[in-house]
Write a protein that holds these residues in place. Structure first.
Motif: not given
Length: 468
Positions: A388-392, A413-418, A420-426, A446-453
Motif C-alpha cells: 500500500l502506497i500514498g495518502q490512501t 508502512h512503506l515510505p517510498d515507491f522503491e 513498496a516494489f521491493a516488498w511486493a517482490v519479496s 508522482f507527477r502523473h500516472f505515466a511517471d508512476r508507471g
C-alpha cells in the motif's frame, strides 16, 4: 453579457495559458496560438524542473512571458482571454477574477472544437475509455479514411487542426473535465461512446451529480443524425438520454440493437439483421473488461461504415497502450504488469479479475475523496499480498484488514515507491503476477500516472537484470 469563448482572430491578442501541464494540452495550445501571432504568457505553479518535458517541447516557440512556480493576478486580469488547463477547478480565485471582468475562459479542447472540420467520434467513461479510444482508432485506420487520434490520451491535435479535412475521422478520448468545459459550446460528437459510470474525481466536481452532468455532455447536444454507443450492462449509462440513434454494447445478450457477446461470438444487430463474428479470437488483451472495450469500439466503427474485415484487422494489429494492464516483463516465472492508469477502484477490480494466477498488488495513492471500500474487499479476496502506497494507504489498510475472510498479506508502512516494489517482490513466488494497479491518482508521490508507471517499469527491468 459575459463572453463564454474568445474570437477566433488571435493575432496580437494577449493570451494567458494557465497550467502548461505534462500531457500535451498546454503545449498544443501554446503552439497553436503562437503560430497565429498571439502574445502569450505561460503560467504554472510547478517549477521548470517539474515541467522539463513540456518546456523542451516549446523550444523555439515565441512566448512573451514565462511565470513558473506561481500564478499572479496581473497575468490574468490583463489578458484578452485565458486558456485554462482542464484540471484547474472552476472555483479557482483567479478564474473568478476573470469572470468578474468579462475575460473569456477557454481550454485546449474547446479551441480545437471551434476549429475542427472533421467528424468526431468521442469516448468517455469512468474506466476503459483510453483502451476503447485506441481500439476504435486502430479499426477505423483499416477503412481507408484518414484518422486522427487525440484528446485526453495525451496528444493535442490543436496544432494540426487546419490539416483535418471534413471527410477525416477524429477519434477523441474526453475526460469529465474536458466535457465540463465543452458544455459552454453546447456541442456533442457525431458518435458518443460511454464505457461505464461510477464515482470519480469528486475532489474536483464536488458532487456525483456534477460529475454525471459533465459526462452526459457527450450526448446532450446530439441530433437525430448522431449516434450514441452505450453500455447495456451499466443500468445508468444505458438510460442516459440522447436524441441520437442509441446502440448498446455489452457482455450479456439482450437482443437489442447494437453489439453483444453471446458467450461464443460477438453479435451485431441493426434494422432486423444480425451478424456474428469471433471477436474474442482476434483480441490479445487480457480480461473481460477488455472484451467489453472491444465491443464498444467495434459498434462505433461498424456504425460509421467499417466492415467486419476492418474490425478484425484493427483488433489484431492493435498495439496496447502503455500503463494500461501492460506486460512489462517476465523473469523467475513471475509476470510484471503495469496498470498505472488504473486510477479508480473499479479499474483495479477489473484488473484483478483479469488474472487466474496469484496476485501481488501495489495499490493506493492520492485521495480523490471516493469510496474505497469495494476496492478493499476485492483486494482482500483476490490478492496474495498488497503493498500500500500514498495518502490512501492507512484507509485501505484498515478496510482490507476488516474485510470478511481477508487472508491477504498487508504491507507495513512503506515510505517510498522503491520500498513498496521491493516488498511486493519479496512476497512473490514462481507463478505469481506482480501488478501495479493503484486504484487512486498519483499526485501525492508522482507527477502523473505515466511517471508512476515508468518508475515501476524501471524497477522491473532492474530486478530482471539482477533478481534478488
Amino acid at each position: 453579457m459575459r463572453r463564454d469563448h474568445p474570437s477566433t482572430d488571435y493575432h496580437n491578442r494577449r493570451v494567458t495559458v494557465m497550467g502548461l501541464g505534462s500531457f500535451g494540452g498546454g503545449v498544443g495550445a501554446v503552439k497553436f496560438l503562437a503560430a497565429r501571432g498571439a502574445r502569450i504568457t505561460v503560467t504554472d505553479t510547478r517549477t521548470p524542473d517539474q515541467l522539463a518535458e513540456s518546456l523542451h517541447a516549446l523550444r523555439g516557440i515565441p512566448i512573451e512571458h514565462w511565470r513558473l512556480g506561481e500564478h499572479i493576478t496581473e497575468d490574468f486580469i490583463t489578458a484578452d482571454f485565458v486558456v485554462v488547463n482542464p484540471a484547474v477547478t472552476r472555483d479557482h480565485p483567479l478564474l473568478k477574477s476573470c469572470r468578474e471582468r468579462d475575460i473569456p475562459l477557454t481550454s485546449e479542447m474547446n479551441l480545437f472544437w471551434q476549429h475542427n472540420r472533421g467528424t468526431v467520434l468521442a469516448v468517455t467513461g469512468s474506466n476503459g475509455k483510453s483502451t476503447t479510444t485506441a481500439l476504435l482508432h486502430s479499426i477505423l485506420q483499416q477503412t481507408g479514411r484518414r484518422c486522427w487520434l487525440g484528446g485526453n490520451l495525451g496528444h493535442s491535435l490543436l496544432p494540426a487542426v487546419e490539416e483535418i479535412a471534413p471527410d477525416d475521422l477524429v477519434i477523441l478520448e474526453l475526460s469529465s473535465f474536458q466535457l465540463a468545459d465543452l458544455e459552454k459550446l453546447q456541442v456533442s460528437p457525431h458518435v458518443g461512446i460511454v464505457t461505464n459510470f461510477s464515482p470519480n474525481h469528486l475532489d474536483w466536481h464536488g458532487t456525483l451529480d456534477d460529475y454525471r452532468a459533465s459526462k452526459e455532455t457527450i450526448l446532450r447536444w446530439q441530433t437525430p443524425a448522431d449516434i450514441a454507443v452505450l453500455n447495456a450492462d451499466d443500468a445508468e449509462v444505458s438510460s442516459w438520454p440522447t436524441k441520437g440513434l442509441k446502440l448498446l454494447f455489452g457482455l450479456n445478450d439482450h437482443g437489442q440493437w447494437g453489439i453483444r457477446w453471446n458467450g461464443t461470438s460477438a453479435v451485431w444487430r441493426t434494422a432486423g439483421r444480425a451478424l456474428s463474428f469471433p471477436l474474442h479470437t482476434w483480441l490479445t488483451l487480457p480480461g473481460r473488461h477488455n472484451l467489453a472495450n472491444a465491443l464498444a469500439a467495434s459498434a462505433a466503427a461498424l456504425a460509421v461504415g467499417a466492415d467486419v474485415a476492418a474490425v478484425q484487422r484493427g483488433i489484431e494489429t492493435y498495439q496496447p497502450l502503455p500503463h494500461r494492464l501492460q506486460l512489462v516483463g517476465t523473469a523467475a516465472d513471475r509476470r510484471f504488469y503495469n496498470d498505472s492508469l488504473a486510477t479508480t477502484p473499479e479499474s483495479t477490480l477489473v484488473a484483478l479479475d483479469a488474472f487466474a494466477d496469484p496476485i501481488i498488488l501495489i495499490a493506493g495513492g492520492y485521495d480523490k475523496q471516493v469510496d474505497l471500500s469495494s476496492m478493499a474487499r476485492g483486494i482482500a479476496s483476490r490478492t496474495k499480498a498488497v503493498a500500500l502506497i500514498g495518502q490512501t494507504a492507512p484507509v485501505l489498510r484498515a478496510a482490507i484488514a476488516a474485510a470478511p475472510q481477508s487472508h491477504t498479506m498487508i504491507s507495513p508502512h512503506l515510505p517510498d515507491f522503491e520500498t513498496a516494489f521491493a516488498w511486493a517482490v519479496s512476497q512473490s513466488a514462481a507463478g505469481d503476477v506482480i501488478l501495479l494497479s493503484p486504484g487512486c491518482a498519483s499526485y501525492d508521490w508522482f507527477r502523473h500516472f505515466a511517471d508512476r508507471g515508468t518508475r515501476f517499469e524501471h524497477l522491473v527491468h532492474q530486478w530482471i537484470a539482477a533478481p534478488t
